[in-house]
Design an enzyme around this catalytic site. Structure first.
Site, mmCIF file in Angstrom:
data_model
loop_
_atom_site.group_PDB
_atom_site.id
_atom_site.type_symbol
_atom_site.label_atom_id
_atom_site.label_comp_id
_atom_site.label_asym_id
_atom_site.label_seq_id
_atom_site.Cartn_x
_atom_site.Cartn_y
_atom_site.Cartn_z
ATOM 1 N N GLU A 35 0.259 -1.318 0.444
ATOM 2 C CA GLU A 35 -0.083 -0.028 -0.672
ATOM 3 C C GLU A 35 0.899 1.198 0.244
ATOM 4 O OE1 GLU A 35 -4.579 -0.713 1.975
ATOM 5 O OE2 GLU A 35 -2.881 -1.025 3.750
ATOM 6 N N HIS A 84 -1.102 5.765 7.486
ATOM 7 C CA HIS A 84 -2.134 4.715 7.024
ATOM 8 C C HIS A 84 -2.682 4.015 7.922
ATOM 9 C CE1 HIS A 84 -4.920 2.744 5.287
ATOM 10 N NE2 HIS A 84 -4.180 1.492 4.978
HETATM 11 MN MN MN Z 1 -4.604 -0.685 4.817
#
Ligand code: MN
Length: 241
Positions: A78, A97
Site C-alpha cells: 500500500e 495509513h
Molecule cells: Mn490498509
C-alpha cells in the site's frame, strides 16, 4: 544534509513506534515522511510491523513509489497511498495509513466522523470519505495500484483525513510530528464520539471552533510536548536513541 537526514530517519523510526505504542498503527499500518531537500522523494519503512522498525529498515522512494536504490527487501503493497498523496499535495510532508479499531465504526457506517473535542479539531473542518467500490468494484480492499492511490488522494482533496470504507483511514500532515499528532487525536476523537453517541445527542464543534482549536493545537508548543511524552513512555527506549 546527511546529519539532518539521519535525524529525520530517526524521527520516522520514533513515529512508527509511537503510533504503534499509542494503539494507532496496528501490524499493517505505515507512516512516511517526504524528503526535506527533494520533494520528489519520501521515506518509508520496508514491509514490517511499525513497532519493529529501525533506522536500517527505512527506504527512500521516488513519487512513483519505487525504491531509489535497488533492493530485494519486501515493500508495503500500500505504499502507493503515500506516493499518490505526495504527488497531488505539495503541502503534505508526512502521511500515515492505519486501521485503528476506534476509527473503524466510522468506516463501516454512515455516521459522520466529526470533531467533538478540542484535540479532535486537528482532524480539520471536513473528514473526507473514500469508497473503493465507486471506482473499482469488488477488490481485496488493499490500495495497491497507482489508479487506486490516485483515486484515494483525489478523495482526500484539500482535507487532512480520509476515511476508507470498510478499510481504515489515511491522514496527512505538514510535518511528521503533525501527522502523528493528528492520527492519535483523530483516533481519540473517534472513541469519544462513539461513546457519546451511545449516551445521546452530540453537539460537534462549529467550523470556527475547529479552525481555532486546530490552529492552537498544531503549534510546536502542543505538538512537541505530546511528542516528548509519547516518546518517553515507549517501552524500548534504546530503539529510539
Ligand atoms: Mn490498509
Amino acid at each position: 544534509v546527511v546529519a539532518a537526514l539521519d535525524l529525520l530517519q530517526r524521527e520516522l523510526v520514533a513515529a512508527n513506534r509511537i503510533l504503534a505504542n499509542e494503539g494507532v498503527l496496528d501490524t499493517f499500518g505505515h507512516v512516511s515522511v517526504r524528503h526535506p531537500e527533494d520533494a520528489n522523494r519520501f521515506f518509508l519503512s520496508r514491509s514490517l510491523a511499525p513497532e519493529l522498525v529501525t533506522a536500517a529498515d527505512i527506504i527512500e522512494f521516488g513519487l512513483d513509489c519505487q525504491p531509489v536504490r535497488r533492493t530485494d527487501v519486501r515493500l508495503y503493497a500500500e505504499r502507493v497511498i503515500h506516493g499518490s498523496i505526495y504527488r497531488l499535495r505539495s503541502d503534505v510532508k508526512a502521511v500515515c495509513h492505519y486501521h485503528a479499531p476506534a476509527l473503524m465504526p466510522f468506516c463501516v457506517t454512515d455516521v459522520a466522523l466529526v470533531a467533538v473535542s478540542h484535540l479532535g479539531a486537528t482532524m480539520g473542518r471536513n473528514v473526507a470519505v473514500w469508497d473503493s467500490r465507486h471506482d473499482f468494484g469488488d477488490t481485496n480492499l488493499l490500495v495497491a495500484t497507482d489508479e487506486q492511490g490516485t483515486s484515494l488522494a483525489r478523495a482526500l482533496g484539500p482535507d487532512w483525513l480520509v476515511l476508507m470504507r470498510r478499510h481504515g483511514a489515511t491522514v496527512a500532515g505538514r510535518s511528521l510530528r503533525e501527522v502523528v499528532f493528528r492520527s492519535i487525536y483523530a483516533n481519540q476523537n473517534a472513541d469519544i464520539l462513539h461513546r457519546a453517541l451511545v449516551l445521546g445527542k452530540i453537539e460537534p464543534l462549529t467550523p470556527g471552533e475547529v479552525e481555532a482549536a486546530a490552529a492552537v493545537n498544531l503549534q510546536p508548543l502542543a505538538i512537541d510536548r505530546a511528542w516528548e511524552c509519547w516518546k518517553a513512555r515507549m517501552p524500548d527506549q534504546a530503539a529510539i536513541k
